[in-house]
Design an enzyme around this catalytic site. Structure first.
Site, PDB file in Angstrom:
ATOM      1  N   GLU A   1       0.989  -1.358   0.130  1.00  0.00           N
ATOM      2  CA  GLU A   1       0.060  -0.089   0.165  1.00  0.00           C
ATOM      3  C   GLU A   1       0.826   1.335   0.064  1.00  0.00           C
ATOM      4  O   GLU A   1       1.660   1.734   0.879  1.00  0.00           O
ATOM      5  CB  GLU A   1      -1.037  -0.085   1.116  1.00  0.00           C
ATOM      6  CG  GLU A   1      -1.759  -1.120   1.353  1.00  0.00           C
ATOM      7  CD  GLU A   1      -2.576  -1.276   2.635  1.00  0.00           C
ATOM      8  OE1 GLU A   1      -2.626  -0.449   3.387  1.00  0.00           O
ATOM      9  OE2 GLU A   1      -3.303  -2.268   2.698  1.00  0.00           O
TER      10      GLU A   1
ATOM     11  N   SER B   1      -5.895  -4.065   0.070  1.00  0.00           N
ATOM     12  CA  SER B   1      -6.340  -5.608   0.629  1.00  0.00           C
ATOM     13  C   SER B   1      -5.164  -6.562   1.032  1.00  0.00           C
ATOM     14  O   SER B   1      -4.365  -6.854   0.138  1.00  0.00           O
ATOM     15  CB  SER B   1      -6.940  -6.445  -0.784  1.00  0.00           C
ATOM     16  OG  SER B   1      -7.563  -7.479  -0.432  1.00  0.00           O
ATOM     17  N   GLU B   2      -5.121  -6.459   2.271  1.00  0.00           N
ATOM     18  CA  GLU B   2      -3.818  -7.222   2.909  1.00  0.00           C
ATOM     19  C   GLU B   2      -3.919  -8.530   2.510  1.00  0.00           C
ATOM     20  O   GLU B   2      -3.049  -9.353   2.235  1.00  0.00           O
ATOM     21  CB  GLU B   2      -3.782  -7.009   4.329  1.00  0.00           C
ATOM     22  CG  GLU B   2      -3.421  -5.456   4.721  1.00  0.00           C
ATOM     23  CD  GLU B   2      -4.736  -4.701   4.588  1.00  0.00           C
ATOM     24  OE1 GLU B   2      -4.209  -3.412   4.613  1.00  0.00           O
ATOM     25  OE2 GLU B   2      -5.885  -5.086   4.864  1.00  0.00           O
TER      26      GLU B   2
ATOM     27  N   ALA C   1       1.138  -2.495  11.507  1.00  0.00           N
ATOM     28  CA  ALA C   1       1.325  -4.127  11.651  1.00  0.00           C
ATOM     29  C   ALA C   1      -0.219  -4.450  12.235  1.00  0.00           C
ATOM     30  O   ALA C   1      -0.179  -5.762  11.888  1.00  0.00           O
ATOM     31  CB  ALA C   1       1.958  -3.890  13.160  1.00  0.00           C
TER      32      ALA C   1
ATOM     33  N   ILE D   1      -1.641  -6.737   9.631  1.00  0.00           N
ATOM     34  CA  ILE D   1      -1.242  -8.159   9.593  1.00  0.00           C
ATOM     35  C   ILE D   1      -2.495  -9.139   9.870  1.00  0.00           C
ATOM     36  O   ILE D   1      -2.605 -10.191   9.489  1.00  0.00           O
ATOM     37  CB  ILE D   1      -0.159  -8.446  10.464  1.00  0.00           C
ATOM     38  CG1 ILE D   1       1.089  -7.910   9.855  1.00  0.00           C
ATOM     39  CG2 ILE D   1      -0.018  -9.884  10.785  1.00  0.00           C
ATOM     40  CD1 ILE D   1       2.235  -7.905  10.755  1.00  0.00           C
TER      41      ILE D   1
ATOM     42  N   HIS E   1      -4.147   1.200  14.893  1.00  0.00           N
ATOM     43  CA  HIS E   1      -2.866   1.334  13.995  1.00  0.00           C
ATOM     44  C   HIS E   1      -1.631   1.409  15.018  1.00  0.00           C
ATOM     45  O   HIS E   1      -0.624   1.736  14.698  1.00  0.00           O
ATOM     46  CB  HIS E   1      -2.526   2.561  13.347  1.00  0.00           C
ATOM     47  CG  HIS E   1      -4.060   2.713  12.237  1.00  0.00           C
ATOM     48  ND1 HIS E   1      -5.061   3.164  12.767  1.00  0.00           N
ATOM     49  CD2 HIS E   1      -3.882   2.619  10.896  1.00  0.00           C
ATOM     50  CE1 HIS E   1      -5.947   3.287  11.690  1.00  0.00           C
ATOM     51  NE2 HIS E   1      -5.080   3.117  10.460  1.00  0.00           N
TER      52      HIS E   1
END
Length: 326
Positions: A29, A57-58, A82, A85, A127
């Site tokens: 991103e 879109s992780e 993180a 994740i 975040h």
């Protein structure tokens, strides 16, 4: 040595490894825009084929990373924060960590999942997590947690060259911090701790962002006659148990500072190692100093109150020294 911010040291590592090996690709991103500054200039240097911005879109990014690595690329997948994740967790936990075993070694996955974690920047609850302990519980991947600029560069270069998956967690509150970075190429082995300050009275294991308050607490306590040894694990999986136990053997006391919440921290794991493998060395109970068991607050004063700082670390060490004296 050169003095550089951590984000610039990370940027240098990415430049050098992409120049060294054309199989290294980067996507994620806003890697082209580089909001954090750690990927700045890479797209202009290496082109959009090797440095790609992706949709938000992780799940897709992490799956792409596994597929591209299986196809022969060395992948750097930048997940930004993180916390993101968590939405990438299936590909990381069920694919990246397990395919080498499930294919009997026929597939190797050289992937670095990069993310910025932890509080200190008022980035709010979604975040500000530092989920290194959850990742360490998976097995099958390295979990790297640098605490300064030089280590960030050396560890990232080693991570990119590693043939197995690595999660590289940059502490958010240290990205702009200046630190010494060697002029010559330096590769720091994954899984090796370092002693950032030697001492004789108490071992202070400080993970990632906790290095700065740990060293401040050690300097403050030195004026009171307490000699603190500060250990930086640098990689929490695999954890350098020998380095921690060697320090504990010397000092007899252990304090662990970890930005994770208490209920799911590496501090608990390190305390268990000390109790199970170093009990004969202990002169006092192990003390764990962690973030409160709550989501990280957006309000700067509340956030500050939740995360361990030099004062809390110093107080924990004073307490352990008094318990020994009693």
């Amino acid at each position: 040595m050169a003095r550089k911010r951590m984000i610039h040291a990370i940027n240098d590592a990415l430049f050098e490894e992409m120049e060294r090996d054309e199989r290294v690709i980067l996507f994620g991103e806003d890697v082209g825009t580089s909001i954090f500054g750690d990927t700045r200039g890479l797209q202009q240097k290496f082109g959009r084929e090797r440095v790609r911005d992706t949709p938000i879109s992780e799940t897709v990014m992490a799956g792409m990373a596994v597929g591209a690595a299986a196809a022969g690329y060395r992948v750097v997948c930048h997940l930004m924060y993180a916390n993101f994740i968590y939405t990438a967790f299936d590909a990381i936990a069920n694919q990246a960590t397990k395919l080498r075993l499930m294919t009997n070694g026929q597939i190797r996955l050289p992937i670095v999942f990069m993310a910025v974690g932890g509080g200190g920047r008022s980035n709010s609850a979604q975040h500000s997590d530092y989920p290194h302990a959850a990742l360490a519980s998976l097995g099958g991947l390295y979990v790297v947690t640098p605490g300064n600029s030089g280590d960030a560069k050396g560890l990232l270069k080693s991570a990119i060259r590693c043939d197995d998956p690595v999660v590289f967690l940059q502490p958010a509150s240290r990205g702009g911090e200046m630190g010494d970075v060697p002029d010559e190429e330096t590769l720091i082995p994954l899984g090796k701790a370092t002693v950032t300050k030697e001492g004789a009275d108490v071992t202070l294991v400080a993970i990632a962002a906790m290095q700065r308050p740990a060293l401040r607490a050690a300097a403050e306590l030195a004026e009171e006659g307490i000699d603190v040894e500060v250990v930086d694990p640098r990689t929490v999986f695999p954890l350098d148990r020998a380095a921690i136990l060697d320090s504990l053997k010397k000092t007899g006391r252990l304090v662990v500072a970890d930005e994770a919440r208490s209920a799911g921290s590496m501090a608990n794991q390190i305390a268990a190692i000390a109790a199970g493998e170093g009990f004969r060395y202990l002169k006092a109970p192990v003390t764990c100093i962690t973030t409160r068991d709550l989501p990280i607050a957006y309000s700067p004063p509340l956030e500050t109150a939740m995360i361990p700082d030099a004062a809390r670390i110093a107080d924990g060490i004073r307490t352990i020294m008094k318990e020994r004296a009693a």
